[in-house]
Design a protein around this motif. Sequence first.
Motif, PDB file in Angstrom:
ATOM      1  N   LEU A  59      -0.179  -4.904  -2.215  1.00  0.00           N
ATOM      2  CA  LEU A  59      -0.333  -5.238  -0.798  1.00  0.00           C
ATOM      3  C   LEU A  59      -1.741  -4.964  -0.283  1.00  0.00           C
ATOM      4  N   ILE A  60      -2.333  -3.863  -0.753  1.00  0.00           N
ATOM      5  CA  ILE A  60      -3.685  -3.565  -0.285  1.00  0.00           C
ATOM      6  C   ILE A  60      -4.655  -4.639  -0.776  1.00  0.00           C
ATOM      7  N   SER A  61      -4.448  -5.132  -2.001  1.00  0.00           N
ATOM      8  CA  SER A  61      -5.373  -6.171  -2.453  1.00  0.00           C
ATOM      9  C   SER A  61      -5.119  -7.470  -1.687  1.00  0.00           C
ATOM     10  N   TYR A  62      -3.863  -7.778  -1.378  1.00  0.00           N
ATOM     11  CA  TYR A  62      -3.596  -8.955  -0.527  1.00  0.00           C
ATOM     12  C   TYR A  62      -4.255  -8.799   0.828  1.00  0.00           C
ATOM     13  N   LYS A  63      -4.229  -7.568   1.311  1.00  0.00           N
ATOM     14  CA  LYS A  63      -4.772  -7.317   2.631  1.00  0.00           C
ATOM     15  C   LYS A  63      -6.292  -7.488   2.634  1.00  0.00           C
ATOM     16  N   THR A  64      -6.949  -6.852   1.664  1.00  0.00           N
ATOM     17  CA  THR A  64      -8.411  -6.907   1.672  1.00  0.00           C
ATOM     18  C   THR A  64      -8.936  -8.292   1.287  1.00  0.00           C
ATOM     19  N   GLN A  65      -8.199  -9.019   0.430  1.00  0.00           N
ATOM     20  CA  GLN A  65      -8.682 -10.355   0.049  1.00  0.00           C
ATOM     21  C   GLN A  65      -8.400 -11.399   1.118  1.00  0.00           C
ATOM     22  N   GLY A  66      -7.474 -11.119   2.008  1.00  0.00           N
ATOM     23  CA  GLY A  66      -7.159 -12.087   3.054  1.00  0.00           C
ATOM     24  C   GLY A  66      -5.938 -12.941   2.770  1.00  0.00           C
ATOM     25  N   VAL A  67      -5.144 -12.563   1.737  1.00  0.00           N
ATOM     26  CA  VAL A  67      -3.911 -13.314   1.454  1.00  0.00           C
ATOM     27  C   VAL A  67      -2.925 -13.151   2.622  1.00  0.00           C
ATOM     28  N   LEU A  68      -2.831 -11.930   3.139  1.00  0.00           N
ATOM     29  CA  LEU A  68      -1.900 -11.695   4.245  1.00  0.00           C
ATOM     30  C   LEU A  68      -2.311 -12.476   5.496  1.00  0.00           C
ATOM     31  N   ARG A  69      -3.626 -12.556   5.726  1.00  0.00           N
ATOM     32  CA  ARG A  69      -4.093 -13.323   6.882  1.00  0.00           C
ATOM     33  C   ARG A  69      -3.683 -14.778   6.759  1.00  0.00           C
ATOM     34  N   ARG A  70      -3.794 -15.294   5.549  1.00  0.00           N
ATOM     35  CA  ARG A  70      -3.444 -16.693   5.357  1.00  0.00           C
ATOM     36  C   ARG A  70      -1.950 -16.923   5.602  1.00  0.00           C
ATOM     37  N   LEU A  71      -1.130 -15.946   5.189  1.00  0.00           N
ATOM     38  CA  LEU A  71       0.312 -16.070   5.421  1.00  0.00           C
ATOM     39  C   LEU A  71       0.625 -16.005   6.907  1.00  0.00           C
ATOM     40  N   GLN A  72      -0.164 -15.212   7.622  1.00  0.00           N
ATOM     41  CA  GLN A  72       0.033 -15.089   9.067  1.00  0.00           C
ATOM     42  C   GLN A  72      -0.191 -16.409   9.780  1.00  0.00           C
TER      43      GLN A  72
END
Lengths: 254, 359
Positions: free
Chosen positions: B185-198
């Motif tokens: 999750l931290i790597s998704y967060k820092t890479q911007g994967v979570l932002r894209r899902l948002q």
Amino acid sequence: MTSKEIIRVEKLIKKYDDFIAVNGIDFSVNEGEIFGLLGPNGAGKTTTVEILEGIRTQTSGEALINGINVSKETKKVKEIIGVQLQQAAFFDKLTLVEIIEMFGVFYSVKIDAKSILGKVGLQDKFGSFYKPLSGGQKQRLSIAVALVNEPKVLFLDEPTTGLDPQARRNMWELIKNIRSEGKTIILTTHYMEEAEELCDRVAIIDTGKIITIDTPNNLILELLNSGFKGEHKIKEANLEDVFLNLTGKNLREN
Amino acid sequence: MKISLIIAIATMKMYFRRSQSLFWSLFFPVVLMIGLGFYGFGEFSPSKLGIIDGAKNQYSKELIKAISEKKYIEIEINTREKFDKKVLEGKIDSVLVIPDNYNHNNEVKIILEFEESKEIISHSFEDTINSVIETIDSENVNNNTQKLSSKIQNNSNQGYKGFLVPGIVSLAIMQSGILGVVFTLISYKTQGVLRRLQATPISSAHFLIGQLASRLVIITIQTILLFIIGILVLNINIGQGSILAWVNILIFSLLGSILFLIIGLAISGASPNEDYAAPIANLITFPMMFLSGVFFENDVLPYWIKIIGQNLPLSPLVTGMRESSLYGTNTLELLPEVGVIILWIIVCFIIGIKTFKWE
Ligand SMILES: Nc1ncnc2c1ncn2[C@@H]1O[C@H](COP(=O)(O)OP(=O)(O)O)[C@@H](O)[C@H]1O
Ligand SMILES: [Mg+2]
């Protein structure tokens, strides 16, 4: 071109603590337009488009897309827009086809992943993972993902920053093709020649305020009429033309 | 539902495509298990005789006192139930049963019970006890009233290995639960994967449930594989052959996974990047590794540390796993442990919801 309004932004303000990043912006965009937000780094372009995309919330003011209030019915808006973020990534160990199909499920639409990838020129990359893609390929995947839900409005935040001249020109062609399908495009950039090449109208924005909005041609004419003279004699070609002439216009990746 | 499912499937695909991930989630637990298990760390305690005092009268006390005066025997007086477990763990070598009607007037039969593998030490106990009995009898008017007989039982004791394996399995559940989720999750967060899902219409709950579900499957596979390795390599047996033990193991594996996955989600939700997440994760996992009874019974710890240890989230999981795999204890008796884990799940879930940030 129809002149039906599809985006309306009124008195938009965004503060980060005490810092005002967007300071009372108004504009509207017509269906089928490519509308450019031009401005130097830190001008507030990303903040503005991300409010429109429903990822950030404004401090005050209103944004409507297709008549829907973005901050009130965020989910509805997200369903009709396509988004390419300035800073984003995809799952690194999924293939491009898997990524597209996954986003298809997110929007509950049936899609042909391969034809979408073909549209952005990634037909040779169906089975490869996201991680090893080149910068230009990642940007094109990002656009492919943004097209999954057949959006009415497409947001592109600095889609060509960091790309080489060949990849940039390739991206321009892609953006023109998408426009020709009748989609409305909001494009942010700090490359003026890109805005001139692509945008029907541009808003020039600096320190959170819109300084002017018009067609690129009118803005240039206005400047010339005010008595402005360029520093250089106008040449028939520039260094980029030389570069492209020597290295060719074909994409360099793989 | 469909959205969570596709996220779960994708997460699992990615997990198995990273060829190292399964390897690392098994490697350390297996090394610990085999290293400590074969070495038999913890098995060097002095020979110990358990005594069940059925009579609890002056005569039986006299007998016990006489035995305990023999310096080379350590004795423990306890109930049948307790000794059943201790024999399984290899902590008691044999058990002396003093009957209810023990006295010096009638003929009574004292029984020494032991398992085949403890025959040598038990014969020396037998000799000692016989000599004690003789002494007592000789001082008594009614001669020869006591008879010691021995009862040899099939081997059930697994020694330290049987104690260790469920501990390590629980530890592995904690590590995979917390660390696996945090790093992803931290790597998704820092890479911007979570932002894209948002930017898509899916809700964050869809995404988190998908994550949770995929990792539940992965950790369940890990638990089963680790027990199978324990059976094949260390020769432990699970729940004295009871199928129910496997059901219990799965129940505890699932509950434990949910608990530690939620802790992992809470850590990754609250941390902006790995500089925060890694130390927090270590701070949370490290004490539990040593205070929750993974490698040794925490009775040996100083009182306060022991009390703290018993109340950490890993402790009920270790207890539940151990009771299930070593003794085949039935589910109802383990309800307190189940309850404590569920309580922790609720607490961590609330903390997680309150502190979660997508960016
Ligand atoms: N999350 C944030 N917190 C605080 N300040 C921010 C945040 N995002 C952007 N800013 C600040 O707001 C200003 C506008 O940023 P941005 O919208 O990203 O500009 P642009 O996209 O035009 O480069 C910048 O000064 C930036 O530092
Ligand atoms: Mg920007």
